[in-house]
Design an enzyme around this catalytic site. Sequence first.
Site, PDB file in Angstrom:
ATOM      1  N   ASP A 176      46.675 -17.404 -43.181  1.00  0.00           N
ATOM      2  CA  ASP A 176      46.922 -18.699 -42.314  1.00  0.00           C
ATOM      3  C   ASP A 176      48.227 -18.787 -41.738  1.00  0.00           C
ATOM      4  O   ASP A 176      49.145 -18.305 -42.361  1.00  0.00           O
ATOM      5  CB  ASP A 176      46.567 -19.880 -43.372  1.00  0.00           C
ATOM      6  CG  ASP A 176      45.977 -20.957 -42.839  1.00  0.00           C
ATOM      7  OD1 ASP A 176      44.844 -21.517 -42.649  1.00  0.00           O
ATOM      8  OD2 ASP A 176      47.191 -21.675 -42.276  1.00  0.00           O
ATOM      9  N   ASP A 231      50.098 -15.768 -37.693  1.00  0.00           N
ATOM     10  CA  ASP A 231      49.462 -16.415 -36.530  1.00  0.00           C
ATOM     11  C   ASP A 231      48.662 -15.087 -35.993  1.00  0.00           C
ATOM     12  O   ASP A 231      49.076 -13.885 -35.700  1.00  0.00           O
ATOM     13  CB  ASP A 231      50.459 -16.698 -35.518  1.00  0.00           C
ATOM     14  CG  ASP A 231      50.128 -17.080 -34.270  1.00  0.00           C
ATOM     15  OD1 ASP A 231      48.860 -16.961 -33.928  1.00  0.00           O
ATOM     16  OD2 ASP A 231      50.624 -17.243 -33.263  1.00  0.00           O
ATOM     17  N   ASN A 274      37.895 -16.562 -39.088  1.00  0.00           N
ATOM     18  CA  ASN A 274      37.600 -17.903 -39.063  1.00  0.00           C
ATOM     19  C   ASN A 274      38.736 -18.670 -38.223  1.00  0.00           C
ATOM     20  O   ASN A 274      38.371 -19.659 -37.852  1.00  0.00           O
ATOM     21  CB  ASN A 274      37.644 -18.331 -40.633  1.00  0.00           C
ATOM     22  CG  ASN A 274      37.450 -19.768 -40.676  1.00  0.00           C
ATOM     23  OD1 ASN A 274      36.504 -20.555 -40.322  1.00  0.00           O
ATOM     24  ND2 ASN A 274      38.803 -20.369 -41.261  1.00  0.00           N
ATOM     25  N   TYR A 308      37.602 -24.482 -25.204  1.00  0.00           N
ATOM     26  CA  TYR A 308      36.975 -24.363 -26.640  1.00  0.00           C
ATOM     27  C   TYR A 308      35.672 -23.591 -26.470  1.00  0.00           C
ATOM     28  O   TYR A 308      35.326 -22.529 -26.978  1.00  0.00           O
ATOM     29  CB  TYR A 308      37.033 -25.570 -27.429  1.00  0.00           C
ATOM     30  CG  TYR A 308      36.468 -25.429 -28.759  1.00  0.00           C
ATOM     31  CD1 TYR A 308      37.129 -24.445 -29.926  1.00  0.00           C
ATOM     32  CD2 TYR A 308      35.224 -25.885 -29.126  1.00  0.00           C
ATOM     33  CE1 TYR A 308      36.849 -24.293 -30.941  1.00  0.00           C
ATOM     34  CE2 TYR A 308      34.822 -25.520 -30.412  1.00  0.00           C
ATOM     35  CZ  TYR A 308      35.682 -24.743 -31.246  1.00  0.00           C
ATOM     36  OH  TYR A 308      34.947 -24.693 -32.482  1.00  0.00           O
ATOM     37  N   LYS A 356      34.645 -19.853 -27.768  1.00  0.00           N
ATOM     38  CA  LYS A 356      33.387 -19.638 -28.655  1.00  0.00           C
ATOM     39  C   LYS A 356      32.315 -18.987 -28.195  1.00  0.00           C
ATOM     40  O   LYS A 356      31.453 -18.009 -28.896  1.00  0.00           O
ATOM     41  CB  LYS A 356      33.064 -20.849 -29.429  1.00  0.00           C
ATOM     42  CG  LYS A 356      34.405 -21.303 -30.301  1.00  0.00           C
ATOM     43  CD  LYS A 356      34.533 -20.439 -31.220  1.00  0.00           C
ATOM     44  CE  LYS A 356      35.538 -21.072 -32.404  1.00  0.00           C
ATOM     45  NZ  LYS A 356      35.799 -20.124 -33.564  1.00  0.00           N
TER      46      LYS A 356
END
Length: 246
Positions: free
Chosen positions: A36, A63, A90, A156, A160
Amino acid sequence: MTFEGKVAMITGAGVGIGRACAIRFGELGAKLVLLDYNAETLAALKEEIKAYHAEDALTFTCDVGDEAAVQAAVSQAIEHFGRIDILVNNAALWRCWSSFIDTPASEWEKFIRVNIMGVVYCTKAVLGGMVERGYGRIVNVGSVAGVYGNANMVHYSATKGALIAMTKALAKEVADKGVTVNCVSPGSVSPSDHMDIHYTEPSELAFMGRTGSDAENADLICFLASDKAGYISAQNIQIDGCRRKQ
């Protein structure tokens, strides 16, 4: 369902679905490699999982859009555990709400770097070992925005959508090598900073009338990463409470 003897790497593990995945995989016996960008939430998670999981969990402040940082983390994890069996991609940028006209190119580049290239870097770092051993499970976290396309979230939605397409294409390359690649696309999810992974709240975006919990998303991811899903690959599974299309 058990992950005893398996090593699971989860990105964006500090909050939300990533945190729920860390908890679920830990409860089911997996050794954990947790990435993370936020060192504080990652440290809190490592402390939290001590309650039910052996302390044999590695955490990396990383990152995922930085290829060198990803490679360094994976190299250390493999040196420690010997391999990565499961990868949950994720980590992503998602809090955005601006029209296409008002979204600068720099914002597109940032989203592409994390949401697409971050998945590329993490996958490339572990896939060779999976193929060599003849076993691997990769689960990407997409979004219904990548299926339907959300207005005012064009950048975004585009990243995706690319991730869903990447899932299907890569799965075909490695299907005969013991590696499955699938995608989970959540609809409305409960606030990622809520500590109760079972928490839901009302939502008009789903016919079920509520958001999905982090635990529900994590359970689907765990299933796809398990041996029970060994004949499932190249799929994008929406987990959206029977969503009303936007």
